[in-house]
Every structure is written in C-alpha cells, then in structure tokens.
Enzyme design. Sequence first.
Site, mmCIF file in Angstrom:
data_model
loop_
_atom_site.group_PDB
_atom_site.id
_atom_site.type_symbol
_atom_site.label_atom_id
_atom_site.label_comp_id
_atom_site.label_asym_id
_atom_site.label_seq_id
_atom_site.Cartn_x
_atom_site.Cartn_y
_atom_site.Cartn_z
ATOM 1 N N ALA A 8 2.199 -5.664 -0.529
ATOM 2 C CA ALA A 8 0.606 -5.605 -0.164
ATOM 3 C C ALA A 8 0.124 -6.842 0.235
ATOM 4 C CB ALA A 8 -0.077 -5.203 -1.722
ATOM 5 N N GLU B 173 2.521 -16.999 -5.381
ATOM 6 C CA GLU B 173 3.543 -16.020 -5.968
ATOM 7 C C GLU B 173 4.214 -16.762 -7.124
ATOM 8 O OE1 GLU B 173 4.583 -12.849 -5.854
ATOM 9 O OE2 GLU B 173 5.838 -13.562 -7.652
ATOM 10 N N GLN B 174 4.407 -15.916 -8.382
ATOM 11 C CA GLN B 174 4.755 -16.582 -9.558
ATOM 12 C C GLN B 174 6.138 -16.717 -9.486
ATOM 13 O OE1 GLN B 174 3.411 -14.177 -12.908
ATOM 14 N NE2 GLN B 174 4.524 -12.339 -11.847
ATOM 15 N N SER C 72 8.383 -6.171 -5.405
ATOM 16 C CA SER C 72 9.225 -5.090 -5.927
ATOM 17 C C SER C 72 10.097 -4.795 -4.994
ATOM 18 C CB SER C 72 8.264 -3.832 -6.394
ATOM 19 O OG SER C 72 7.349 -4.251 -7.430
ATOM 20 N N GLU D 183 12.572 5.865 -0.538
ATOM 21 C CA GLU D 183 12.326 7.030 0.337
ATOM 22 C C GLU D 183 10.923 6.826 1.085
ATOM 23 O OE1 GLU D 183 12.062 9.739 -3.222
ATOM 24 O OE2 GLU D 183 14.163 9.692 -3.505
ATOM 25 N N TYR E 187 0.487 13.636 -4.795
ATOM 26 C CA TYR E 187 1.784 13.871 -4.373
ATOM 27 C C TYR E 187 1.925 15.590 -3.566
ATOM 28 C CZ TYR E 187 4.259 9.931 -5.493
ATOM 29 O OH TYR E 187 4.936 8.672 -5.623
ATOM 30 N N VAL F 148 -0.725 -17.339 -10.743
ATOM 31 C CA VAL F 148 -2.616 -17.459 -10.952
ATOM 32 C C VAL F 148 -2.905 -17.020 -12.335
ATOM 33 C CG1 VAL F 148 -4.699 -16.729 -10.043
ATOM 34 C CG2 VAL F 148 -2.612 -17.240 -8.668
ATOM 35 N N SER G 121 2.027 -4.846 -11.535
ATOM 36 C CA SER G 121 3.179 -4.828 -10.856
ATOM 37 C C SER G 121 4.014 -3.955 -11.673
ATOM 38 C CB SER G 121 3.835 -6.111 -10.388
ATOM 39 O OG SER G 121 5.265 -6.049 -10.012
ATOM 40 N N THR H 91 4.435 4.076 -3.989
ATOM 41 C CA THR H 91 4.644 3.992 -2.603
ATOM 42 C C THR H 91 4.587 2.699 -1.970
ATOM 43 O OG1 THR H 91 2.859 4.864 -1.586
ATOM 44 C CG2 THR H 91 4.391 6.595 -2.185
HETATM 45 C C1 LIG Z 1 12.948 1.424 -8.706
HETATM 46 C C2 LIG Z 1 11.696 1.553 -7.466
HETATM 47 C C3 LIG Z 1 11.723 2.734 -6.647
HETATM 48 C C4 LIG Z 1 10.940 2.658 -5.807
HETATM 49 N N1 LIG Z 1 10.952 3.905 -5.017
HETATM 50 C C5 LIG Z 1 10.079 3.957 -3.821
HETATM 51 C C6 LIG Z 1 9.959 5.043 -3.086
HETATM 52 O O1 LIG Z 1 11.018 5.871 -3.101
HETATM 53 N N2 LIG Z 1 9.219 5.023 -1.924
HETATM 54 C C7 LIG Z 1 8.312 4.153 -1.704
HETATM 55 O O2 LIG Z 1 7.419 4.169 -0.689
HETATM 56 N N3 LIG Z 1 8.302 3.272 -2.769
HETATM 57 C C8 LIG Z 1 8.882 3.172 -3.768
HETATM 58 N N4 LIG Z 1 8.932 2.227 -4.709
HETATM 59 C C9 LIG Z 1 7.681 1.411 -4.662
HETATM 60 C C10 LIG Z 1 7.500 0.255 -3.842
HETATM 61 O O3 LIG Z 1 8.595 -0.745 -3.898
HETATM 62 C C11 LIG Z 1 6.118 -0.652 -4.444
HETATM 63 O O4 LIG Z 1 5.048 0.316 -4.525
HETATM 64 C C12 LIG Z 1 5.575 -1.688 -3.487
HETATM 65 O O5 LIG Z 1 6.800 -2.339 -3.144
HETATM 66 C C13 LIG Z 1 4.694 -2.516 -4.449
HETATM 67 O O6 LIG Z 1 4.226 -3.550 -3.413
HETATM 68 P P1 LIG Z 1 3.307 -4.605 -4.293
HETATM 69 O O7 LIG Z 1 3.123 -5.598 -3.286
HETATM 70 O O8 LIG Z 1 1.669 -3.615 -4.220
HETATM 71 O O9 LIG Z 1 3.348 -5.009 -5.398
HETATM 72 P P2 LIG Z 1 4.605 -5.935 -6.069
HETATM 73 O O10 LIG Z 1 5.855 -5.557 -5.020
HETATM 74 O O11 LIG Z 1 4.871 -5.437 -7.413
HETATM 75 O O12 LIG Z 1 4.295 -7.416 -5.856
HETATM 76 C C14 LIG Z 1 3.236 -7.928 -6.599
HETATM 77 C C15 LIG Z 1 3.753 -9.509 -6.818
HETATM 78 O O13 LIG Z 1 2.574 -10.159 -7.324
HETATM 79 C C16 LIG Z 1 3.157 -11.072 -8.279
HETATM 80 N N5 LIG Z 1 2.367 -11.538 -9.181
HETATM 81 C C17 LIG Z 1 1.872 -10.859 -9.915
HETATM 82 N N6 LIG Z 1 0.808 -11.370 -10.736
HETATM 83 C C18 LIG Z 1 0.770 -12.739 -10.366
HETATM 84 C C19 LIG Z 1 0.020 -13.743 -10.822
HETATM 85 N N7 LIG Z 1 -0.543 -13.966 -11.864
HETATM 86 N N8 LIG Z 1 0.295 -14.918 -10.051
HETATM 87 C C20 LIG Z 1 1.305 -15.058 -9.066
HETATM 88 N N9 LIG Z 1 1.787 -14.079 -8.746
HETATM 89 C C21 LIG Z 1 1.689 -12.823 -9.260
HETATM 90 C C22 LIG Z 1 4.476 -10.609 -8.704
HETATM 91 O O14 LIG Z 1 5.652 -11.414 -9.162
HETATM 92 C C23 LIG Z 1 5.053 -9.829 -7.677
HETATM 93 O O15 LIG Z 1 5.590 -10.528 -6.613
HETATM 94 C C24 LIG Z 1 9.770 1.894 -5.634
HETATM 95 C C25 LIG Z 1 9.694 0.886 -6.513
HETATM 96 C C26 LIG Z 1 10.781 0.568 -7.259
HETATM 97 C C27 LIG Z 1 10.811 -0.890 -8.002
#
Ligand SMILES: Cc1cc2nc3c(=O)[nH]c(=O)nc-3n(C[C@H](O)[C@H](O)[C@H](O)COP(=O)(O)OP(=O)(O)OC[C@H]3O[C@@H](n4cnc5c(N)ncnc54)[C@H](O)[C@@H]3O)c2cc1C
Length: 564
Positions: A28, A51-52, A59, A77, A195, A244, A286, A498
């Site tokens: 994101a 990033e922590q 993820s 997927e 969905y 943060v 997260s 997703t």
């Molecule tokens: C097992 C699994 C299966 C999945 N399957 C699918 C799928 O089939 N299809 C699909 O499209 N998606 C899938 N996903 C979902 C997809 O991977 C996530 O929706 C997406 O990666 C989330 O991204 P994000 O950036 O929103 O959050 P995240 O990737 O969770 O990132 C958040 C980040 O913020 C950091 N952070 C949080 N708080 C703080 C703070 N206070 N200070 C500093 N840093 C902080 C965290 O350490 C983390 O690095 C899956 C995920 C997993 C884990």
Amino acid sequence: MGNYQNVTAGRPAGVEKKKAYLVGAGIASLAAAAYLIRDGHMAGGQITILEQLDIAGGSLDGSGNATDGYLVRGGREMEEHYECTWDLFSRVPSIIDPERTVLEEIREINLIDPNEATNRIINNCGVKDPNTSLGLSHHNVRELTKLSLATEQELGATTVEEYFSPSFLETYMWCYWRSMFAFQTWHSVVEMRRYMQRFMHLLPGMSLLKDILFTKYNQYQSLALPLQTWLEAEGVVFDLGTQVTDLDIEIVNAVKTVTGIHLLRNGVAETIPTTADDLVFVTNGSMTENSTVGSLGEPAILNREAGGCWSLWRSIAAKDDAFGRPDVFCSDIDKTKWLSFTITAKGSPMADLLSKITGRDPHSGKGVTGCIMTIRDSSWLMSATCSRQPHYVDQPDDVLVIWAYGLFPDNVGDFVHKKMSDCNGEELLSELLHHWGAEDQIPEIMKTVKVIPCMMPYITSQFMPRVKGDRPEVVPVGSRNLAFLGQFAEMPDDCVFTVEYSVRSAMTAVFTLLALDKTPPEVYPSKYDVRVVAKAAETMYDGHVPAERLISHFLKDTSLEGLI
Ligand SMILES: Cc1cc2nc3c(=O)[nH]c(=O)nc-3n(C[C@H](O)[C@H](O)[C@H](O)COP(=O)(O)OP(=O)(O)OC[C@H]3O[C@@H](n4cnc5c(N)ncnc54)[C@H](O)[C@@H]3O)c2cc1C
C-alpha cells in the site's frame, strides 16, 4: 480504466513544497509512493517511508534460502481485473528483465502456463475428488441471491453462520470458498457478499481454479522488490527499523491536520514536525503483524502481544471517531489466527510424490498443483500448493518449494495427535503426507526437507464482522493531510485480503489528498454484466437454470428470443 483515463494527472500546484511520510512499507505504501511520483509529480527525495521491520514489502514476503529453508507466509491468487495493481505494475520494470514491465512478465507467464487445478479436493488419504459442481440446492442458491441483493447496512455485523442455513456450510461451494479465501463461519457475511459480486466472473472456473493468475516467483521478488528498486532509483528514502508510535493531530472545527509524527528509531524517540502542506499516509493494521516462525523441530509460538500497527491505530482512533475502531479487528486473536508452513524439499522423493499425485512434472517450469489442493476431511482443513518452480530467483534446480496451511490450528490432527498450533515442522509435514496417502514415504522425505511453520495471529482480522465507521475512510472527512492505506481503510465494493485493495487505497489516497484531475479505475463491474450473471447462475444451478425451457418457450418468435 478506459484509455481516455489512462493518462498522467496534471501537476498539482505547490507540490514542490510538500513532503510525504508513509507509515509502513507494505504494498500500500510502496504504491502510494509510486503514485505520488507518477501522478503527483513529487520528487522521490520528498518521500520517506517509515517501516518498523528491517525489510520492505510488509505481508508480501519471500525469504530464506535453499539450505536453511525458504519461507513464504502466503501465496497470492490474483486475477485479470486487479485494475489498480496492473495499472501500477504496467510501469515498473521487472528485476529479471528490466526491458520488460512486471505486468508484461506476469501476463506472459500466465499465457504460457494458465492455471488449472489437478486435484482441487482430496479425501481419504490421497483420493482425488472428481467433483466439479458447487453442490448447491435451490434453497442455497436462493440464499446466495438474497445475499447479493441485500445491502451492507441491512446485513450489518451478521456472520456467515448467522446468515446461511447449515446445509450451505456442507456444500462444495463453501469448501472451495473457505479454503481459497480463508473465510470462517464466524466472519462477516458482508465481506462474503463483496467477494461474490466482485469475483462473480470467476465462479464458473471456481472448482478448478481457472482464470487465477500468479506471479512468476514469490510475491516479494515479483512485486515488492521491483517496486522498491524503482522507488529507490527515484530517490525515495526507506527508513527501516523505525516504528511510528503516535501522530499529533490538530482538530479544529472537525478539520484535521497532522502536525507531528512520533517514532522510535533504534529505540531512540524522535518527532518529525509536519505542516498542512505535508502528507501523512498510515497503513493502519497488518494481517501479518506479530507473525512468528518455528522450524523442523520447533513450533511457531503464538504471539498475543499488542503489535506496533494496532497500538498506533488505537492511539490515532482515540483522537476522533472518524479514525475507526481497531479493536473490532484485532481483539480476538482466536478468531483471526491461522498457521501456514513452507516446505523446502531437495532431490527426488518429494518431486516423485508430487508427480504421482498431480500427473505433472514439478521441474517442467509450469504450475504443478495448479493452486491449492484442499484436504476436505482434514481436521485442520489443510490445503497445499506447489506453484510453478523455481519459486525463488536463486532456487537450485533440484529443490521444490511448497506452501501449505490449515484454517483450524486449535484442532488436533487426524494422524499426529496434537493441536496444529503445537506442531513443529516435521509433525505438520507428517500430517500432510498421511493425508496425501504417502505414509510409507515419510521417513525418506523427512531426510530431504526443511519445514518452517509460521503462526499469523491476525491473518483474517480484516474479515471480522464490522459496520460502517469501524474502518476509517481512506481520507476521513475533514482531513487536510492524513490518509489511511491498506486493508483496514474503507472503500466501497472492493474486497479485503487482496493486494488490489491495498493498491486501490494508495491511488485513492494520493489522488484525493493532492486533488488530482483523475480517479482510480472502477472496481470491475462484473455484477452488471449480463453475460457474467447468466454464467454464474448457470454454474450455481449446475448448468440447468430452472424454468429456462419455459422462458424460451414464451419468448419464442418475439424480439427477445435469443436475447435472454
Ligand atoms: C497468507 C496470505 C495469503 C494471501 N493471499 C492473497 C491472495 O491470494 N490474493 C491477494 O490479492 N492477496 C493475498 N494476500 C493479501 C496481501 O498480501 C495483502 O493484502 C497485502 O500485501 C497488504 O499490504 P499492505 O501494504 O496493505 O499491508 P502490509 O503488507 O501488512 O504492510 C503493513 C506494513 O506496515 C508496517 N507497520 C505497521 N505499523 C507500523 C508502525 N507503527 N510503524 C512502522 N511500520 C509499521 C508493518 O510492519 C508492515 O510492513 C495474502 C496475504 C497473506 C499473508
């Protein structure tokens, strides 16, 4: 997005005076940084990602090596109508071939090797279930149709088990659904409705997982790393190992302005002052927060401490109702946790077994299991997948990487008489091999593997029943410089869990805060496409839509004949 909209936005006035701070380095935030540069015309050096952890990608992981074992917490997927994601990656160079974009790389490999499951469901120790029907009764179809027609407001915090009759939860459709999307009966039926509508075009291929797309390698190397590499080349600052802890937010007559960012860098507290000119993006929550790993001999121990992302969101939420209610999602770990494990297998024993089960050569460079194989009679409800190999850029030719998971970690195994969450890697794999009908091969295979279990306390937190206001808007009403990103920010129609949802939140946040002359692409409107609706109905009724003949009879020789 139509081609007319496929432009770079005009330069916003005063952008050169702004700084942007992004909390979290998941997809994101990485996407938001890319859109700040691409459409916001911001110089990379004006953007800082806090990033922590000591690695970006959030993820989207893919770590380890062939000797100690690889680790993917998840496999993604994807599908053709991840409109925001494909827009983003249509301009990011691949790290394998910088002459090609990431989108070109993904499209090319999926054209050559389209996904199709070989053994979608397994029962009775390795017996393939030949079923391809959703197994719905007329009553079940009516329940699904009514769900589709209900509004989110009407459904409120209703759970899946409160909405559906028990017979639906016995159907193949529910088995396919929950194993593919990780829904539980206590999860939100509103998310299930989203969905159903959002992915209606995939329903006909659901039993064989057709039309599902995969990246070439794991999603860290195929998605996160190329994007990070591009952002770094643009001068974006990655401030890793920095947590943060709070934001100062001035609220005057409901106008909200972030005036400071509190953080801990290597244990040392610091505050970054911000003005209304600056932009602050927070990934509030997260699904992989507090993940823990085990090994072949050690289980992954569940971490119940409050994680950094939740405590930050709690602090922010305490300042105004518009900032959401984090506890709805993160306060019941036993309803949001599950366990995955990654198997790194060397040599022929595992390769021979997979080849026997699937009829495909695991070393052919093509999909092996064709996405997940679910063991329907497993008390842990295990699924496993061997994606096309290699799954890692540096993976040796004689090594296979397999990802598996179970949705019921508190249940005792059918062969290993322990709770899944108490099992080490060897026990997890042993249970899986029993279910694959390979009991006699366990000793030989164990000599050639590393298995890394991974416990994720919040993995399905985004599916917890919720009502309006529990998730903050991407840009809350009255916000001048704060936006929320990721899975816990509200956007109509699109689906959480997703990559697409996170990228869409990034686009929405950047375009709104910078007041750009551009909007994110529409969520793919398959529910309004009569062809999709007709195919979905046909699939739900196993090819025999009731009264079809009767309707044809009455429409015969009218102008509607052939149209409906
Ligand atoms: C097992 C699994 C299966 C999945 N399957 C699918 C799928 O089939 N299809 C699909 O499209 N998606 C899938 N996903 C979902 C997809 O991977 C996530 O929706 C997406 O990666 C989330 O991204 P994000 O950036 O929103 O959050 P995240 O990737 O969770 O990132 C958040 C980040 O913020 C950091 N952070 C949080 N708080 C703080 C703070 N206070 N200070 C500093 N840093 C902080 C965290 O350490 C983390 O690095 C899956 C995920 C997993 C884990």
